[in-house]
Design a protein around this motif. Structure first.
Motif, PDB file in Angstrom:
ATOM      1  N   ALA A 193       0.838  -1.207   0.000  1.00 51.34           N
ATOM      2  CA  ALA A 193       0.000   0.000   0.000  1.00 51.34           C
ATOM      3  C   ALA A 193       0.870   1.253   0.000  1.00 51.34           C
ATOM      4  O   ALA A 193       0.567   2.238  -0.688  1.00 51.34           O
ATOM      5  N   LYS A 194       1.963   1.230   0.769  1.00 49.44           N
ATOM      6  CA  LYS A 194       2.882   2.368   0.778  1.00 49.44           C
ATOM      7  C   LYS A 194       3.529   2.570  -0.585  1.00 49.44           C
ATOM      8  O   LYS A 194       3.622   3.695  -1.094  1.00 49.44           O
ATOM      9  N   ILE A 195       3.993   1.459  -1.181  1.00 43.50           N
ATOM     10  CA  ILE A 195       4.616   1.545  -2.502  1.00 43.50           C
ATOM     11  C   ILE A 195       3.621   2.095  -3.512  1.00 43.50           C
ATOM     12  O   ILE A 195       3.945   2.977  -4.315  1.00 43.50           O
ATOM     13  N   PHE A 196       2.407   1.574  -3.457  1.00 48.89           N
ATOM     14  CA  PHE A 196       1.385   1.998  -4.414  1.00 48.89           C
ATOM     15  C   PHE A 196       1.070   3.479  -4.262  1.00 48.89           C
ATOM     16  O   PHE A 196       0.984   4.216  -5.254  1.00 48.89           O
ATOM     17  N   ALA A 197       0.908   3.944  -3.011  1.00 47.67           N
ATOM     18  CA  ALA A 197       0.528   5.337  -2.778  1.00 47.67           C
ATOM     19  C   ALA A 197       1.688   6.294  -3.020  1.00 47.67           C
ATOM     20  O   ALA A 197       1.570   7.260  -3.794  1.00 47.67           O
ATOM     21  N   THR A 239      10.548   2.449  -5.123  1.00 48.55           N
ATOM     22  CA  THR A 239      11.422   1.328  -5.485  1.00 48.55           C
ATOM     23  C   THR A 239      12.515   1.141  -4.439  1.00 48.55           C
ATOM     24  O   THR A 239      12.376   0.361  -3.506  1.00 48.55           O
ATOM     25  N   ALA A 240      13.596   1.895  -4.599  1.00 44.56           N
ATOM     26  CA  ALA A 240      14.758   1.703  -3.718  1.00 44.56           C
ATOM     27  C   ALA A 240      14.414   1.954  -2.259  1.00 44.56           C
ATOM     28  O   ALA A 240      14.844   1.208  -1.370  1.00 44.56           O
ATOM     29  N   GLY A 241      13.619   2.993  -1.980  1.00 44.69           N
ATOM     30  CA  GLY A 241      13.277   3.321  -0.600  1.00 44.69           C
ATOM     31  C   GLY A 241      12.501   2.210   0.081  1.00 44.69           C
ATOM     32  O   GLY A 241      12.812   1.815   1.209  1.00 44.69           O
ATOM     33  N   THR A 242      11.512   1.680  -0.608  1.00 47.20           N
ATOM     34  CA  THR A 242      10.684   0.643  -0.012  1.00 47.20           C
ATOM     35  C   THR A 242      11.452  -0.664   0.152  1.00 47.20           C
ATOM     36  O   THR A 242      11.318  -1.357   1.177  1.00 47.20           O
ATOM     37  N   GLY A 268      20.786   8.705  -0.556  1.00 41.17           N
ATOM     38  CA  GLY A 268      20.441   9.202   0.775  1.00 41.17           C
ATOM     39  C   GLY A 268      19.085   8.709   1.243  1.00 41.17           C
ATOM     40  O   GLY A 268      18.918   8.288   2.394  1.00 41.17           O
ATOM     41  N   ILE A 269      18.098   8.733   0.346  1.00 38.95           N
ATOM     42  CA  ILE A 269      16.753   8.280   0.703  1.00 38.95           C
ATOM     43  C   ILE A 269      16.752   6.774   0.974  1.00 38.95           C
ATOM     44  O   ILE A 269      16.063   6.287   1.888  1.00 38.95           O
ATOM     45  N   THR A 270      17.529   6.025   0.197  1.00 34.68           N
ATOM     46  CA  THR A 270      17.637   4.583   0.425  1.00 34.68           C
ATOM     47  C   THR A 270      18.219   4.302   1.804  1.00 34.68           C
ATOM     48  O   THR A 270      17.728   3.438   2.548  1.00 34.68           O
ATOM     49  N   LEU A 271      19.292   5.026   2.167  1.00 36.59           N
ATOM     50  CA  LEU A 271      19.888   4.873   3.492  1.00 36.59           C
ATOM     51  C   LEU A 271      18.895   5.281   4.575  1.00 36.59           C
ATOM     52  O   LEU A 271      18.813   4.645   5.637  1.00 36.59           O
TER      53      LEU A 271
END
Length: 425
Positions: free
Chosen positions: A146-150, A276-279, A333-336
Motif C-alpha cells: 500500500a505504501k509503494i502503491f501510494a 522502489t529503492a526506498g521501499t 540518501g533516501i535509500t539509506l
C-alpha cells in the motif's frame, strides 16, 4: 476460528486496505497540498493532526465490541473511505478546497482507525496462533505494498498526468482512483472476509456501554500500575520524537525548489525513488533488524538500534547542507534513510511487545502503547512546519538531530522488566 476461507484470500487485502488510507493522509496529502500552494506550516499541522484518531483506538474499541461485528466494521469503513475519497475528488474543484478537504480527510482518519481495530480483531479471531505466526509476514508485505502503491505509483501518476491535464486534475484523478480501489476491496471483503455481517455476541463481551467503560477503566488502571511504566512511556514518547519532528518536513524539503533550500524533485522522481529503492531498503532493514535483535537480544542492542533509527535525520541534514544536484546522491540518501528507519522501528515495537504489553490485558496494553507512540509523532509534527518556515531546512534538520539526544539517552538507560524468555527480572 474460520476454516472455510484461506487466510491467503483475505489477509493481504485487509492490510492493504488498512495501509492505503493512512499513507494517503499522512504522506501523499503533503505532496498534494504542496503542489496546490499551501504553506509548509499549514500542511504539517493539519497532516499531523489527521493522525490523531489512530491514537484514540483504545477509546473506540470498547464501543465497537458492543455495537456491530468485526466484518461489519471492516466492510463499512472501507465503503466510507471510498465515498470520502470520491468527495475529495469533488472538493478539490472548489475555491476553498483546503478546509473542505481537511474535514473530509478527518472523517476518513476516524474510519481508518476503526478499520485497524476491526482488521486486527478479525485476524486474531479467525487465525490460530500458528497461523498468526505464518501470516504475520503477509501483513507487513501487504501494508508496505500500500505504501509503494501510494507513495510510488500514485505520485508518479500525478507527475505524468499533470503534463497533459494540469496538477489539480492530476491529483483529483489519483484520489478518485484510490476511491474506486477501496470500493472494490469492500465488495471483495463483503463476500470473502470470514465472519458474518450479523453474529451473536459472545457471553464474555460487554453487554452495555457501562460494562465496556468498567472494562476500559480496569485496563487503564492495570496499565499504569506496571513496573517502570512511567520510564517506559517517556522512552516511547522520546524514541520517535525526532521522527515526528522531521518526517512531515522531509518530503516537502525534497520537493521544494533549490532556491528555497530544497532538492527540487519532480513528482515522477519522488515516486520512483520512494516506490522502489526506498521501499526495498525499508523491508530489508526491518528483516535484518529482526534477525539481529533475535541473535543478540533486545536488551544488549537497543541503544544501537535507536542510534541507527536516527540515521535518516543525519541524511536529511547532509542533503540540506550540500543540496546535491546528482539524483544518484539523493536516491542513495533516501535509500539509506529508509534502511535506518526500517531497522530502528522494529526495536521499539519489540520493546513494547516484550516489556510494556505482557500481562492479562496484553493486546489492550499494546494498543495503549502504540496509541501513545503515535502522539509522539503527531504533536511535534503539528509545529514542525512553522519552525521550518522560520529557520530554513538546513537549520531545521540540525535541530532535529539535537532533539534525538534525549531519546538516545533513554535507550541507553531504560530498565527491562522481562528477560528474553519472558521471565521477570
Amino acid at each position: 476460528m474460520s476454516q472455510t476461507k484461506s487466510p491467503a484470500v483475505w489477509v493481504p487485502t485487509v492490510y492493504f486496505a488498512m495501509g492505503l488510507p493512512m499513507v494517503l493522509l499522512s504522506d501523499v496529502s503533503l505532496l498534494m497540498f504542496k503542489d496546490l500552494g499551501i504553506s509548509d506550516g499549514q500542511i504539517t499541522f493539519w497532516a499531523s493532526l489527521l493522525t490523531l484518531p489512530w491514537s484514540l483506538k483504545p477509546l473506540f474499541s470498547p464501543v465497537m465490541e458492543i455495537f456491530g461485528t468485526k466484518k461489519q466494521y471492516v466492510v463499512l469503513t472501507e465503503l466510507v473511505s471510498a465515498v470520502v475519497l470520491g468527495l475529495i475528488f469533488a472538493g478539490l474543484g472548489i475555491k476553498d478546497f483546503f478546509p473542505v478537504t481537511i474535514a473530509l480527510m478527518a472523517l476518513m482518519a476516524i474510519s481508518g482507525s476503526m478499520h485497524d481495530i476491526a482488521g486486527d480483531g478479525t485476524y486474531m479471531q479467525h487465525l490460530s496462533q500458528k497461523q498468526q505466526s505464518q501470516y504475520i509476514g503477509w501483513q507487513g508485505a501487504a501494508y508496505n505494498i500500500a505504501k509503494i502503491f501510494a507513495r510510488g505509483a500514485l505520485v508518479y501518476l500525478v507527475g505524468s498526468l499533470s503534463k497533459g491535464y494540469g496538477v489539480l486534475w492530476a491529483w483529483r484523478a489519483v484520489f478518485v482512483l484510490a476511491g474506486v480501489i477501496m470500493l472494490l476491496v469492500a465488495i471483495y471483503h463483503l463476500v470473502l472476509l470470514p465472519g458474518q455481517m450479523r453474529e451473536p455476541k459472545e457471553e464474555q463481551e460487554p453487554r452495555s456501554l457501562s460494562d465496556a467503560m468498567k472494562s476500559f477503566v480496569e485496563i487503564f488502571i492495570s496499565f499504569f500500575g506496571k513496573r517502570y511504566i512511567w520510564f517506559y512511556l517517556l522512552f516511547i514518547l522520546l524514541y520517535r520524537l525526532t521522527e515526528g519532528f522531521a518526517i512531515k518536513i522531509a518530503p516537502l524539503f525534497l520537493k521544494a525548489e533549490v532556491a528555497e533550500g530544497g532538492i527540487g524533485l519532480t513528482n515522477e522522481q519522488f515516486g520512483v525513488i520512494y516506490g522502489t529503492a526506498g521501499t526495498v531498503a525499508f523491508i530489508i532493514g526491518s528483516i535484518l533488524s529482526g534477525y539481529f535483535i533475535s541473535h543478540y537480544g533486545l536488551r544488549r542492542v537497543l541503544f544501537l538500534v535507536a542510534l541507527i533509527f536516527n540515521v535518516p535525520f543525519v541524511v536529511y541534514f547532509l542533503l540540506a547542507y550540500f543540496q546535491p544536484e546528482s539524483l544518484g546522491w539523493v536516491a542513495g540518501g533516501i535509500t539509506l534513510e529508509y534502511f535506518g528507519y526500517g531497522f530502528g522501528f522494529v526495536g521499539l515495537n519489540l520493546f513494547m511487545m516484550q516489556q510494556v504489553a505482557p500481562g492479562p490485558h496484553q493486546m489492550a496494553h499494546y494498543a495503549i502503547g502504540t496509541s501513545l507512540m503515535n502522539l509522539s509523532v503527531m504533536l511535534p509534527g503539528m509545529v514542525s512546519g512553522f519552525i521550518s518556515d522560520q529557520v530554513g531546512y538546513e537549520l531545521f534538520f540540525l535541530i532535529a538531530l539535537v532533539v534525538a539526544i534525549p531519546g538516545l539517552i533513554c535507550a541507553y538507560k531504560v530498565p527491562f522488566t522481562y528477560d528474553e524468555e519472558g521471565n521477570k527480572i
